[in-house]
Design an enzyme around this catalytic site. Sequence first.
Site, PDB file in Angstrom:
ATOM      1  CG  ASN A  42      -1.820   1.170   1.317  1.00 17.38           C
ATOM      2  OD1 ASN A  42      -1.389   2.301   1.128  1.00 17.38           O
ATOM      3  ND2 ASN A  42      -3.090   0.944   1.607  1.00 17.38           N
ATOM      4  CG  ASP A  57      -3.155   4.681   0.759  1.00 14.61           C
ATOM      5  OD1 ASP A  57      -3.252   4.592  -0.486  1.00 14.61           O
ATOM      6  OD2 ASP A  57      -3.985   4.193   1.547  1.00 14.61           O
ATOM      7  CG  HIS A  58       0.910   6.305   4.751  1.00  9.70           C
ATOM      8  ND1 HIS A  58      -0.003   7.301   5.052  1.00  9.70           N
ATOM      9  CD2 HIS A  58       0.389   5.157   5.233  1.00  9.70           C
ATOM     10  CE1 HIS A  58      -1.010   6.776   5.724  1.00  9.70           C
ATOM     11  NE2 HIS A  58      -0.800   5.469   5.846  1.00  9.70           N
ATOM     12  NE  ARG A 101       7.214  22.157   2.001  1.00 10.13           N
ATOM     13  CZ  ARG A 101       8.467  22.462   2.316  1.00 10.13           C
ATOM     14  NH1 ARG A 101       9.366  22.628   1.374  1.00 10.13           N
ATOM     15  NH2 ARG A 101       8.834  22.620   3.571  1.00 10.13           N
ATOM     16  CG  HIS A 157      -8.301   4.173   1.089  1.00 10.60           C
ATOM     17  ND1 HIS A 157      -8.476   3.936   2.437  1.00 10.60           N
ATOM     18  CD2 HIS A 157      -9.526   4.552   0.631  1.00 10.60           C
ATOM     19  CE1 HIS A 157      -9.733   4.177   2.764  1.00 10.60           C
ATOM     20  NE2 HIS A 157     -10.394   4.569   1.687  1.00 10.60           N
ATOM     21  NE  ARG A 172      -8.240   7.401   4.465  1.00  8.13           N
ATOM     22  CZ  ARG A 172      -9.106   7.071   5.433  1.00  8.13           C
ATOM     23  NH1 ARG A 172     -10.217   7.751   5.602  1.00  8.13           N
ATOM     24  NH2 ARG A 172      -8.838   6.079   6.248  1.00  8.13           N
ATOM     25  NE  ARG A 203      -7.422  11.325   5.424  1.00  4.17           N
ATOM     26  CZ  ARG A 203      -7.805  10.733   6.558  1.00  4.17           C
ATOM     27  NH1 ARG A 203      -6.944   9.981   7.222  1.00  4.17           N
ATOM     28  NH2 ARG A 203      -9.010  10.894   7.035  1.00  4.17           N
ATOM     29  CG  HIS A 204      -3.551   9.167   1.312  1.00  4.40           C
ATOM     30  ND1 HIS A 204      -4.475   8.460   0.568  1.00  4.40           N
ATOM     31  CD2 HIS A 204      -3.653   8.702   2.590  1.00  4.40           C
ATOM     32  CE1 HIS A 204      -5.099   7.611   1.361  1.00  4.40           C
ATOM     33  NE2 HIS A 204      -4.646   7.734   2.594  1.00  4.40           N
ATOM     34  CD  GLU A 225      -6.831  -0.183   1.342  1.00  6.27           C
ATOM     35  OE1 GLU A 225      -7.090   0.837   2.015  1.00  6.27           O
ATOM     36  OE2 GLU A 225      -5.917  -0.952   1.612  1.00  6.27           O
ATOM     37  CB  THR A 241      -5.167   4.317   9.412  1.00 11.64           C
ATOM     38  OG1 THR A 241      -5.129   3.224   8.475  1.00 11.64           O
ATOM     39  CG2 THR A 241      -5.156   3.744  10.821  1.00 11.64           C
ATOM     40  CB  THR A 242      -9.187   1.573   7.330  1.00 10.65           C
ATOM     41  OG1 THR A 242      -8.730   2.224   6.149  1.00 10.65           O
ATOM     42  CG2 THR A 242     -10.573   1.027   7.116  1.00 10.65           C
ATOM     43  CD  GLU A 251      -7.002  -6.327   3.263  1.00 12.83           C
ATOM     44  OE1 GLU A 251      -7.271  -6.005   2.090  1.00 12.83           O
ATOM     45  OE2 GLU A 251      -6.193  -5.708   3.974  1.00 12.83           O
ATOM     46  CG  HIS A 254      -5.307  -1.878   9.543  1.00 10.44           C
ATOM     47  ND1 HIS A 254      -4.918  -1.300  10.730  1.00 10.44           N
ATOM     48  CD2 HIS A 254      -5.808  -0.895   8.786  1.00 10.44           C
ATOM     49  CE1 HIS A 254      -5.204  -0.012  10.671  1.00 10.44           C
ATOM     50  NE2 HIS A 254      -5.731   0.262   9.511  1.00 10.44           N
TER      51      HIS A 254
HETATM   52  N1  PXP Z   1      -5.645  -3.265   4.169  1.00 12.62           N
HETATM   53  C1  PXP Z   1      -6.626  -2.329   4.212  1.00 12.62           C
HETATM   54  C2  PXP Z   1      -7.985  -2.712   3.756  1.00 12.62           C
HETATM   55  C3  PXP Z   1      -6.360  -1.021   4.660  1.00 12.62           C
HETATM   56  O1  PXP Z   1      -7.356  -0.113   4.720  1.00 12.62           O
HETATM   57  C4  PXP Z   1      -5.047  -0.677   5.023  1.00 12.62           C
HETATM   58  C5  PXP Z   1      -4.740   0.731   5.431  1.00 12.62           C
HETATM   59  O2  PXP Z   1      -4.874   1.579   4.354  1.00 12.62           O
HETATM   60  C6  PXP Z   1      -4.057  -1.667   4.928  1.00 12.62           C
HETATM   61  C7  PXP Z   1      -4.391  -2.963   4.525  1.00 12.62           C
HETATM   62  C8  PXP Z   1      -2.632  -1.387   5.266  1.00 12.62           C
HETATM   63  O3  PXP Z   1      -2.517  -1.064   6.606  1.00 12.62           O
HETATM   64  P1  PXP Z   1      -1.123  -0.530   7.164  1.00 12.62           P
HETATM   65  O4  PXP Z   1      -0.857   0.780   6.471  1.00 12.62           O
HETATM   66  O5  PXP Z   1      -1.364  -0.398   8.617  1.00 12.62           O
HETATM   67  O6  PXP Z   1      -0.096  -1.561   6.793  1.00 12.62           O
END
Ligand code: PXP
Length: 240
Positions: free
Chosen positions: A7, A9-10, A18, A43, A45, A49-50, A70, A100-101, A151, A191
């Site tokens: 993932n 996202d971050h 920036r 994801h 959202r 946000r990201h 996601e 987070t979720t 999942e 997660h």
């Molecule tokens: N699986 C799902 C469905 C999620 O929503 C997330 C968080 O975006 C993750 C996995 C990954 O979680 P983490 O960033 O804590 O590894």
Amino acid sequence: MPKLGVNIDHVATLRQQRKPSQLDLILAAKLCELSGADSIVVHLREDRRHIQEADVRALRSSVNTKLNLEMSVAEEIVRLACSFKPDQATLVPERRQELTTEGGLDVIKLKKKIEGSVKKLKKQGIDVSLFIEPDLKQIRAAKDAGVSIIELHTGAYANSDSLAKIKKNLLKIKEATSYACGLGLIVNAGHGLDYNNVCAIAGLSHIYELNIGYSIVCHAVFVGLEQAVRQMKKLVDIQL
Ligand code: PXP
């Protein structure tokens, strides 16, 4: 051995700090794939946000493994997902204020909304997964909602602060996995998984894929993204 979905996202969270930014999300996805990721997860959202819509479009045409989007069941997002056509959509609960979720989808309570979204996505040839707690009633409801993938939320396991809680939550995931398998579902998990807690989950029978984000991106700050993904892939591949 379970597959590894990364993932990113971050990576986008950092990029959003920036404008203009030199942080190339597509390159990040490419490096993850080259380092052993079996899928790329993002994801979109509702508050953007990201990940942005343009990111999903660009990833759709550049990801060579599998693109797993996601998403919430909000109508606008379902409509967008149908146009993006990711390989897989993972339906998750979404609250604006959360970092987070938090927690899995309540498939029983949201039955109609989820069934409608699943139908629309499947009509576009998109595989659909539901992100749920390791709870037998939720798993049965997921099966009834017409998906072939779930999942399991590993947050309670990952956040356990005693050995007794770790054991209890691991057992829950184990039992949920074998129940879901018996129903013919493909079982993913994710997660809060990190370099210290992933092996016990990866070693469970019948887990198809682990989706991991935050810990990999944090580790990448010190060792680089390729090395961070490679190290996680190695742990996922270890059979205890
Ligand atoms: N699986 C799902 C469905 C999620 O929503 C997330 C968080 O975006 C993750 C996995 C990954 O979680 P983490 O960033 O804590 O590894």
